[in-house]
Scaffold this motif. Structure first.
Motif, short mmCIF file in Angstrom:
data_model
loop_
_atom_site.label_atom_id
_atom_site.label_comp_id
_atom_site.label_asym_id
_atom_site.label_seq_id
_atom_site.Cartn_x
_atom_site.Cartn_y
_atom_site.Cartn_z
N GLN A 25 44.24 -9.51 58.87
CA GLN A 25 43.08 -8.68 58.53
C GLN A 25 43.47 -7.54 57.60
OE1 GLN A 25 41.01 -7.31 62.01
NE2 GLN A 25 39.12 -7.22 60.82
N LEU A 26 44.65 -6.95 57.85
CA LEU A 26 45.04 -5.80 57.05
C LEU A 26 45.47 -6.20 55.64
CD1 LEU A 26 46.83 -3.43 59.55
CD2 LEU A 26 44.53 -3.31 58.63
N MET A 27 45.70 -7.49 55.41
CA MET A 27 46.03 -7.93 54.05
C MET A 27 44.77 -8.27 53.25
SD MET A 27 49.57 -10.09 54.30
CE MET A 27 49.16 -11.26 55.58
N ALA A 75 46.77 -11.48 73.57
CA ALA A 75 47.45 -10.38 72.88
C ALA A 75 48.17 -10.89 71.64
CB ALA A 75 48.43 -9.69 73.82
N ALA A 76 48.80 -12.08 71.75
CA ALA A 76 49.50 -12.64 70.59
C ALA A 76 48.53 -12.92 69.46
CB ALA A 76 50.23 -13.92 70.99
N GLY A 89 48.26 -12.79 77.95
CA GLY A 89 49.38 -12.80 77.01
C GLY A 89 49.02 -13.47 75.70
N VAL A 90 48.45 -14.68 75.78
CA VAL A 90 48.12 -15.41 74.55
C VAL A 90 47.06 -14.66 73.75
CG1 VAL A 90 47.10 -17.55 73.68
CG2 VAL A 90 48.81 -17.64 75.47
N GLY A 103 47.50 -9.78 67.78
CA GLY A 103 48.49 -9.31 66.81
C GLY A 103 48.39 -10.05 65.50
N LEU A 104 48.25 -11.39 65.57
CA LEU A 104 48.16 -12.19 64.35
C LEU A 104 46.89 -11.85 63.56
CD1 LEU A 104 49.39 -15.63 65.70
CD2 LEU A 104 50.51 -14.19 64.00
N ILE A 155 45.36 -8.99 63.41
CA ILE A 155 45.57 -7.72 62.72
C ILE A 155 46.43 -7.92 61.47
CG2 ILE A 155 46.96 -5.63 62.92
CD1 ILE A 155 44.38 -4.98 63.93
N VAL A 156 47.49 -8.75 61.59
CA VAL A 156 48.38 -8.97 60.45
C VAL A 156 47.58 -9.46 59.24
CG1 VAL A 156 50.23 -10.42 59.54
CG2 VAL A 156 50.44 -9.40 61.80
#
Lengths: 335, 333
Positions: free
Chosen positions: A174-176, A164-165, A161-162, A168-169, A171-172
């Motif tokens: 990296q895409l910026m 995966a969290a 779970g951690v 997600g962060l 990716i947030v």
């Protein structure tokens, strides 16, 4: 017991020989192949100097760091599997890769450009971030899995779970990023030792030299913990204290390795398994063999990562995953 | 039973009302401020020369429809997986469906640049089947079957394996950024022609899902009980896998990896309406649509004018719930 020690020495000598052979082959291979005779001459300092830069500044440091990471990750994995009494535990499951990855992405996004002028200092800041991130993630998972003690199953599930969290962060942010930074982050996240210099080797070496012998010294405590909590308490071992020390040891080793080489998964899982098959479950024999196997795998993976898609390279972490994941699946099926 | 049915009916009615409200909200909110009044007019008195009307028709409406459909599809598919496998952790992401689709999309991006949306959808389907097949295959081969922990680990391993191939290709052929954008998940750039592809898959998948929902309920009582009750379990399972593939394959191919909707929503729904999948499947579809639509609105609001990847948002909403499950289920697993 004497027989077992003798077998361990023999196995160790065998693996060392294999490492030496692969090491020599690896020195020859790469974008610019160098013949064996030239390698020997260059190493002895009697060559004409035309291969000095390639061998001493590029190939040797990355091969040495591959060996060190293999040793560190192998031992970290063995400790982790012993402590959690779970043969499927891997340092990556404790969030070490994801935590380090997130810290590195934050560093590249917020700080890298501001520190551009600081020169050689900068080389060490990113690994520091990675190390701190690895430690924080491991602590977070340990804390979240805590419910009057930590069971291996909870540790693994909370870890997923951690992870995966953090994924997600990552990716947030990296895409910026700018494309250049994005590529840098992607390569780091997949585990790479391309830009290794002797500085990195010197930064990782103390951790290995100090922590690996300490881990082998702790082999007896690890053996007791593997028997299960009840028996361990029964023979008078301070279970919680020993477990915390050993977990810290594993996280420190794996964190240092991740800081030097990026996210490398499945190595800490596969090496202890192979070692256990050869020399059995006694950690006094298991740990040294595990270190050697880890080193051998990393060296082979490094050689492959340079040659499979030559002239371009693939991150070594991907090669290790591609080898390690099928073996892991095999273990899942068999267990 | 009567009370559960009442709860189910309330969820369906109130849920659909909330869904319509969220659709209006989603069309109105965004970088360009548009009043609800304008939204109303653009639908019923469309004026092609009005910029706001154009934004609504070309950008906001397809995006909103896609978010609702994808949310519903993922949640319904997760419900079926959990019912069929009786495994609380079963969900598109953990069953390897998403990583399989990512892998095939990477192949498509590398070897067939400029591939059409229809074909990308096809690749994603094949990939979804590949991922699911691998994880199920490991389950079939494993001597003790797939316990929740083994399922999670098998999913992790398959994800790592396929991921390493995807990433190696992406880095080598320099499409890593494209793949990441797709992977991050989102409906920001969805056009009407994509919705036209998504809609039939959603309609067929959801209708089939409702059709087998009764059998899934029987199956969720256990394989032996279901066989004893005269259920052709093999047939139901095959139909279930087909529905899961249609729903997840289409959803993932348009929206990328939108994590945890398919895990969290079925659990919440089961908590609300009880163990009957004839209620769980439609209710979780409605709730899934609501969740993803609100998450999509949030993704525009957090850091305007940037879009925060909606897949990351749903992951951050879902992870605490996953950890709660892990802590609670830890004893039984």
């Amino acid at each position: 017991m004497i027989h077992s020690a003798k077998k361990t020495s023999l196995v160790a000598i065998g693996i060392l020989a294999a490492i030496l052979i692969v090491f020599f082959i690896s020195l020859n291979t790469g974008t610019i192949p160098i013949g064996p005779a030239d390698v020997v001459r260059t190493l002895l300092g009697t060559g004409d100097g035309s291969f000095d830069v390639i061998l001493f500044d590029f190939r040797l440091p990355r091969m040495v760091i591959a060996l060190l990471i293999g040793i560190g990750m192998g031992i970290a994995g063995a400790i982790l599997q012993g402590v959690t009494q779970n043969g499927l535990a891997d340092p990556g499951i404790l969030g070490i890769n994801a935590g380090a990855g997130f810290a590195v992405v934050l560093y590249i996004f917020f700080l890298q450009d501001k520190l551009a002028g600081t020169g050689s200092l900068q080389v060490f800041i990113m690994p520091l971030f990675a190390f701190a991130g690895a430690f924080l993630a491991a602590s977070l998972i340990y804390a979240l899995a805590w419910k009057k003690g930590v069971t291996p199953v909870r540790l693994i599930l909370v870890g997923i779970g951690v992870n995966a969290a953090f994924g997600g962060l990552i990716i947030v942010f990296q895409l910026m990023m700018e494309p250049k930074d994005f590529t840098q982050a992607t390569i780091w996240l997949n585990g790479s030792i391309w830009q290794t210099s002797w500085n990195y080797v010197l930064a990782l070496l103390p951790w290995i030299i100090l922590l690996v012998p300490y881990a082998i010294y702790k082999a007896k405590a690890l053996n007791v913990l593997t028997l299960g909590d009840q028996i361990a308490v029964g023979v008078g071992a301070p279970v919680q204290r020993e477990r915390t020390i050993l977990l810290l040891l594993a996280v420190a080793l794996a964190g240092a390795c991740v800081a030097a080489g990026g996210a490398i998964t499945f190595l800490g899982l596969v090496a202890p398994h192979l070692a256990r098959r050869i020399v059995g479950p006694n950690h006094k024999h298991l740990l040294p063999i595990c270190a050697l196997i880890g080193a051998l795998i990393m060296l082979v993976a490094d050689t492959l990562s340079r040659t499979i898609l030559a002239p371009s390279e693939i991150p070594i972490g991907l090669v290790v995953s591609a080898i390690g994941a099928p073996y892991f699946i095999y273990l899942l099926i068999k267990e | 039973m009567q009370a559960r049915r009442l709860v189910g009916t309330i969820i369906l009615i109130a849920g659909i009302a909330l869904l319509i409200f969220s659709i209006g909200l989603s069309i109105a909110f965004g970088v360009a401020d548009i009043s609800l009044n304008t939204v109303w007019n653009s639908i019923f008195h469309y004026d092609a020369t009005n910029t706001s009307h154009q934004i609504i028709h070309r950008l906001r409406m397809p995006r909103t429809v896609a978010a609702v459909l994808i949310g519903a599809m993922l949640a319904a598919s997760g419900s079926i997986m959990q019912g069929m496998t009786r495994n609380p952790l079963a969900s598109p992401q953990i069953m390897g469906v998403t990583s399989g689709a990512t892998f095939m999309i990477a192949i498509a991006l590398v070897f067939l640049p400029g591939i059409s949306n229809v074909n990308l959808l096809l690749f994603s389907f094949i990939g979804a089947g590949l991922g699911l097949g691998l994880v199920f295959g490991i389950g079939l081969l494993a001597k003790t079957g797939l316990t929740p922990v083994k399922l999670a680990l098998a999913g992790t391993a398959v994800t790592a394996l396929l991921g390493s191939f995807s990433n190696a290709m992406a880095i080598h052929f320099d499409v890593a950024r494209d793949l990441s954008f797709w992977y991050a998940g989102g409906v920001a750039n969805v056009q009407w022609d994509t919705v036209k592809l998504l809609f039939p898959a959603a309609a067929i998948g959801l209708v089939l899902a409702l059709f087998i929902s009764g059998s899934v309920t029987t199956l969720s009582l256990g394989e032996d009980v279901a066989t004893g009750l005269g259920l052709k379990t093999g047939l139901v399972k095959a139909a279930g896998v087909l529905v899961v593939l249609i729903l997840t394959g289409a959803a993932v191919s348009v929206g990328g990896t939108i994590g945890f909707v398919g895990l969290v929503i079925p659990h919440i729904t089961r908590f609300l309406v009880g163990p009957d999948y004839r209620w769980i499947i439609p209710c979780s579809a409605v709730l899934g649509g609501i969740l993803l639509n609100f998450a999509d609105i949030a993704s525009r609001m957090i850091n305007p004018p940037f879009e925060t990847p909606v897949g990351a948002l749903t992951a951050l909403i879902g992870v605490p719930f996953f950890i709660y499950l892990a802590r609670r289920e830890g004893k039984n697993i």
